[in-house]
Every structure is written in C-alpha cells, then in structure tokens.
Scaffold this motif. Structure first.
Motif, PDB file in Angstrom:
ATOM      1  N   ASP A 253      -0.463   4.414  -7.763  1.00  0.00           N
ATOM      2  CA  ASP A 253      -1.086   3.645  -6.682  1.00  0.00           C
ATOM      3  C   ASP A 253      -0.082   3.347  -5.573  1.00  0.00           C
ATOM      4  O   ASP A 253      -0.421   3.428  -4.380  1.00  0.00           O
ATOM      5  N   HIS A 256       0.265   6.690  -3.653  1.00  0.00           N
ATOM      6  CA  HIS A 256      -0.878   7.425  -3.102  1.00  0.00           C
ATOM      7  C   HIS A 256      -2.033   6.552  -2.601  1.00  0.00           C
ATOM      8  O   HIS A 256      -2.878   7.055  -1.854  1.00  0.00           O
ATOM      9  N   LYS A 257      -2.102   5.304  -3.006  1.00  0.00           N
ATOM     10  CA  LYS A 257      -3.209   4.455  -2.579  1.00  0.00           C
ATOM     11  C   LYS A 257      -2.807   3.729  -1.299  1.00  0.00           C
ATOM     12  O   LYS A 257      -1.893   2.900  -1.312  1.00  0.00           O
ATOM     13  N   ALA A 260      -1.487  -0.127  -0.916  1.00  0.00           N
ATOM     14  CA  ALA A 260      -1.246  -0.791  -2.202  1.00  0.00           C
ATOM     15  C   ALA A 260       0.182  -1.330  -2.295  1.00  0.00           C
ATOM     16  O   ALA A 260       0.394  -2.480  -2.701  1.00  0.00           O
TER      17      ALA A 260
END
Length: 585
Positions: A253, A256-257, A260
């Motif tokens: 996360d 890639h999020k 976040a």
C-alpha cells in the motif's frame, strides 16, 4: 535596528556591481564541515536554489551519513519512527519497521546523496582541524588534515557551515583503570563487529539509548550478561508508536496505493507534534503519559527490586525518551544480572563497584555516549582572537541554535538550544537549512562582507530561554546531556518550545539581531540601473500586470492560515494541553 558598518575603500566587487544589474549574484565559496544528514541536506538545498557558488564538504569518515555510518553496534536503531526520519519531500517506501536499524538509515542518506548528485561536493577522510577568521578578506582560512595520506592543506571560504552534529565525538567513560582491563574492550560508537560474543560473559556499562538497544540484541547469544546501571530512566514506547514490522500488505500500500504513505506519515508527524505538552510540568499529558509508562515498566519488569531502581521519581522526558524495544523484558532473563550503583574502578578482570564487589567479565561494552558539549571539534578563531571552544567551554550560548555571536559568517546545524529533543528533529533541520539559504541569498546579492548575531540579541534569547525552561520537565533534577550531563544546570541542548514553534521562529531572518559589515557603499547592489529581468529575453517584462489579485499575503496570520491549510483538519485539544501551566502564568 541592525548595527551597520560601511568601510570607505572601494573593492573589486563594487566595480563589478557598478556594471551589472540590480541583485547581481557574486560567486561565493562555502565550506561545510560534515557530510551527515545536515551536511547532505545543506548541499541539496544550495544546489537546488543557487547557481554561482562553490561548495566543499569535508567529511572525516570514509563514507557519508555521519552517525549512521559510524554506529554499527548490535541493535543500533533510531528512536524516531522511520517514516518520519526522512526529509519531508523525500519519503522512503520500504522501511522494514516502525523503528529502523542503522543500516537501513545509512542506506536512506546514501541513496539521497547519490540520487541528487551530492557526492560531487564531498571530500571524505578529510578532517577540519582549524578555522581562522580573516578580517581583511572577510572569510575563513580552514586547515584540513587528509586522514588517508596523513597530509595537511589549507582552504578558504566566505561562509563556514558546521554540520558536524553533536553525536560525533564518542568518549570512554571517566572511570579509573580502564587501561588495565585485559579482556576485550568495546565502545558502542566504535564497535568492532568482528568480535563474537557467543558464549561469553559480557559486561555492559550504561542505560542510555545505545545501551538499551545493545542489551536485548546480545542477550540471547551470550552466556551471561552483567549490566551496570547508575541511575533510573524511563523506558517504553509512547502509546501508539510501539515497534511494528510492516506487513507485505502495508508495504504494498505504501508503494502503490495513492496517498497511503503520505497519510501515514502525516498522522505520525501530527502525533509527534502533538506531544509537546508532555514536556511541560503539571499538564494532563505529562501526568497521564507518565502513569502509562510507569505501569508499562512495572508490567514488563515484574520485579520489585528493578522497579525500585529503574523507575525514576522525576518527570517523564527529563532525559531523552527511548522506546527500548524488549529492553525491560531482557533484564529479567536468567542470564542477565543488574548491578545498580557506581563503578569505582576498572580492574584487570572487570568492574569494581561501590557495593564492594568485583565483577569479572570477558568482554566489556561501554555504552557511554558522546561529548555533547556543543564546542566545535576544532579551534575556531574569531576576529578578536578568541577560540569558540574556550568561549563555549562552560556554557554554549547560540543565536536560535544556528549562529554564534562574535563569529561572523559562521552558521551551525543543531547548535545549542535547538529542538533536538522537542519533536520531529529532521523537520527542524530542514527549516534551519532554509533559514541559512535566506542568509546566503542576501549575502550573495548584496555587498555584505560579514554578518553575525549581536551579543545583545543572544543575551536576550538566553534570558528568555532560561526563564521558559523553569516550567519544563527538563529542569527536573535528572542528569542529562540536555544539561551538560548534570542534574542542576542550564538546559543548553533544547529549544524553549515545540518543533512547530521553532519552525515559525525561523520563518524569516531578523536582520535587526545582526551586526552587518559591507564592502563599500551598502547600496552598491543597485548596480547599473537595469533589472535582471530586462537581460532575460525569455522573461515576461510585464509579469506584474494581472486580471485578478494572486499576490502574496502580507500579514503573518494570513500567511500561516494559507500555508497550514487552516480549516481543513481537526485535532484533539489535548495536543495543546496547558493544564497546570496556566495557573502559574
């Protein structure tokens, strides 16, 4: 008003400026001492904003990153959450845990130096041994010792930056007989990683940050561990910032999020900034957090003798807080013995203590810290011939932690009374660097010869600081490096306020606090009557003509509201807990 002195003689710089447009940027030579975190950030900031400069960073070690290159003892880690032990603009996606080890931290700063091409400025294995002010030229002659070739050379700079930090001069404990010991002698800050502790009886002196990290790391591998402790200290992570190894999902996360990691970092930073009331006597935050930590320590120790000896009776935060991952639990292991009191002398076999017993050990690890006196590690000679080492021998008195009176063109990272223990320290270092950039900008485009804070300004700051400190837990009778390792002494290491308070204090340069000397006419910077904009054929020569007002705001309050996005967040009022302080005020 600032004290301005104007020499009458013209200089080559004045002649150059007379034929150049307003704010012509003269070439400046800067020497920075130390390629640790602060030195690397200084190089990054200078490179990002300036063009006509020459920078040399002299680093005594063979690598960059300062303390994170030097310290390799077992368990060495940072006691600040890893995602917030980064520059605000340079996150790291893959920290392994909340509290990262020294190897990971070194890699962060090493990667930072390579990514931004900062090593071009660094000269390693080069130690500054002296700096002397030249009143005629307005700069410093700097003596440098080449540690690799055992040679000496001289350099010169217009501005001298001391980014050496305070955790860089390790010291043996001042205990008689240290040279008599016939076992293996180690210091945490100069640790020999080739020494195998397996099956050995190890002695450990000290329960500061490094000692607290060493003990649980080596305990499972040694035959016996005897730890020598002379005073209590609080050991427990602040609630909500316990050690935690990030899961594969969390790492995914963060990488890639969208948003976040930024949200996580801002939440932790908000928490760190919300703790300042912990350091004020009588606040609800101080009382509640102290009760929580005492209860945590009792649960982990579960030993009346250790509870009595290790839990302090002074306020929480009087000494630097440490999370102490697994330290207290390790003290209760079968192969660990705690000897409380003073070591009278070191013998051939081990430690002779004030209980009358000699404790023989195979290996003696000294986790006894650094010289934290703030004195420069080299003679720094000012215009009057005074050495700053002597001036600061008893009590260092700086200007806002970044400059010294009577020592012109000399700037300091993490100088006396800066926020090194008040909150997130790297944030404070960033704003110190930004403040220095403002100084350098004015120096470069004006015909300034020298600048230094006045003694009156520094005296007023110290008076304010000393009065403020009376209401803080740091004034409690604990022995701390915040107070030159004394129980009852002025607080010389910490800022009189929070980190956010410090950031606002350094938001501008108060030139009225400075003595400034010019090369010739102070208005020589006006140049030949042209602006630099007119020399730029690609610039908008009517940039100030607009169809709506998008200009800057001029009141400090309005600027702060815009910068901090006021009205967009909601915080627990406990973050500004004045309980118990308002009555005294």
């Amino acid at each position: 008003m600032a004290d301005f002195m104007v020499p009458s003689l013209a200089t080559p710089d004045l002649k150059r400026r007379a034929n150049a447009p307003i704010h012509s940027e003269r070439r400046i030579k800067i020497i920075c001492i130390g390629a640790g975190a602060s030195g690397l950030l200084f190089a990054y900031k200078l490179q990002r904003s300036f063009r006509n400069f020459e920078l040399t960073i002299y680093e005594k070690n063979e690598e960059v990153a300062g303390t994170w290159w030097e310290n390799k003892y077992p368990g060495c880690a940072c006691d600040v959450p890893s995602h917030n032990y980064t520059w605000s603009f340079e996150p790291k996606l893959d920290w392994s845990a909340v509290y990262a080890g020294s190897g990971e931290i070194f890699n962060y700063f090493d990667t930072f130096s390579r990514k931004h091409g900062l090593r071009r400025y660094c000269k390693t294995r080069q130690q500054v041994v002296k700096a002397t002010w030249d009143s005629a030229k307005g700069g410093y002659h700097v003596g440098v010792h080449d540690l690799a070739n055992n040679t000496h050379h001289e350099d010169y700079c217009d501005i001298l930056i001391n980014a050496g930090g305070i955790l860089n001069a390790w010291r043996w404990p001042a205990i008689p007989g240290l040279d008599k010991y016939k076992g293996t002698l180690l210091h945490t800050a100069n640790y020999d990683t080739s020494v195998d502790l397996t099956g050995k009886h190890v002695g450990l002196i000290g329960n500061g940050s490094s000692g607290i990290q060493v003990l649980p790391t080596v305990q499972p591998h040694v035959k016996k561990l005897t730890t020598f402790i002379r005073e209590p200290t609080y050991v427990s992570p602040v609630q909500g910032l316990e050690q935690h190894v990030f899961t594969p999902q969390e790492l995914h996360d963060f990488a890639h999020k969208p948003g976040a990691l930024l949200e996580y970092r801002k939440n932790v930073e908000t928490g760190l900034n919300g703790q300042f009331s912990l350091f004020l006597k009588g606040t609800r935050t101080q009382n509640d957090t102290r009760a929580y930590m005492i209860e945590q320590m009792k649960q982990k120790l579960n030993n009346k003798f250790l509870e009595e000896k290790l839990i302090p009776d002074w306020s929480l935060g009087c000494r630097r807080l440490t999370p102490g991952v697994n330290y207290l639990e390790s003290l209760t292991k079968e192969n660990v013995s705690v000897v409380y009191g003073e070591i009278k002398e070191i013998t051939e076999n081990g430690c002779l203590c004030d209980d009358g017993n000699e404790y023989a050990v195979d290996v003696l690890i000294c986790a006894t810290g650094f010289d934290t006196t703030f004195k420069p590690r080299f003679p720094l000679i000012g215009p009057s011939g005074d050495n700053l080492q002597d001036v600061w021998a008893k009590e260092p008195t700086s200007y806002l932690g970044v400059a010294a009176p009577d020592f012109p063109n000399y700037l300091i990272f993490l100088g006396p009374n800066c926020p090194i223990g008040n909150g997130p320290v790297l944030s404070a270092i960033e704003y110190q660097a930004d403040w220095m950039m403002r100084i350098i900008d004015r120096y470069q485009v004006h015909n300034i010869k020298s600048f230094a804070p006045t003694t009156e300004a520094v005296s007023d700051f110290i008076k304010y600081k000393d009065e403020y400190m009376k209401e803080t837990v740091w004034a409690d009778p604990c022995r701390s490096w915040y107070k030159a390792n004394q129980a009852d002494a002025p607080v010389t290491a910490l800022w009189p306020g929070s980190t956010l308070h410090y950031i606002e204090a350094l938001g501008e340069v108060r030139w009225e606090d400075f003595k400034v000397e010019y090369n010739g006419n102070r208005f020589a910077w006006l140049g030949n009557g042209y602006s630099q904009t007119e020399l730029d054929q690609t610039a908008d020569w009517a940039y100030y003509v607009r169809d709506h007002d998008d200009g800057e705001y001029f009141s400090r309050g309005k600027k702060r509201e815009i910068m901090t996005k006021s009205g967009t967040c909601s915080h627990d009022a406990g973050g500004v807990d004045f309980t118990g302080r308002q009555e005294r005020l």
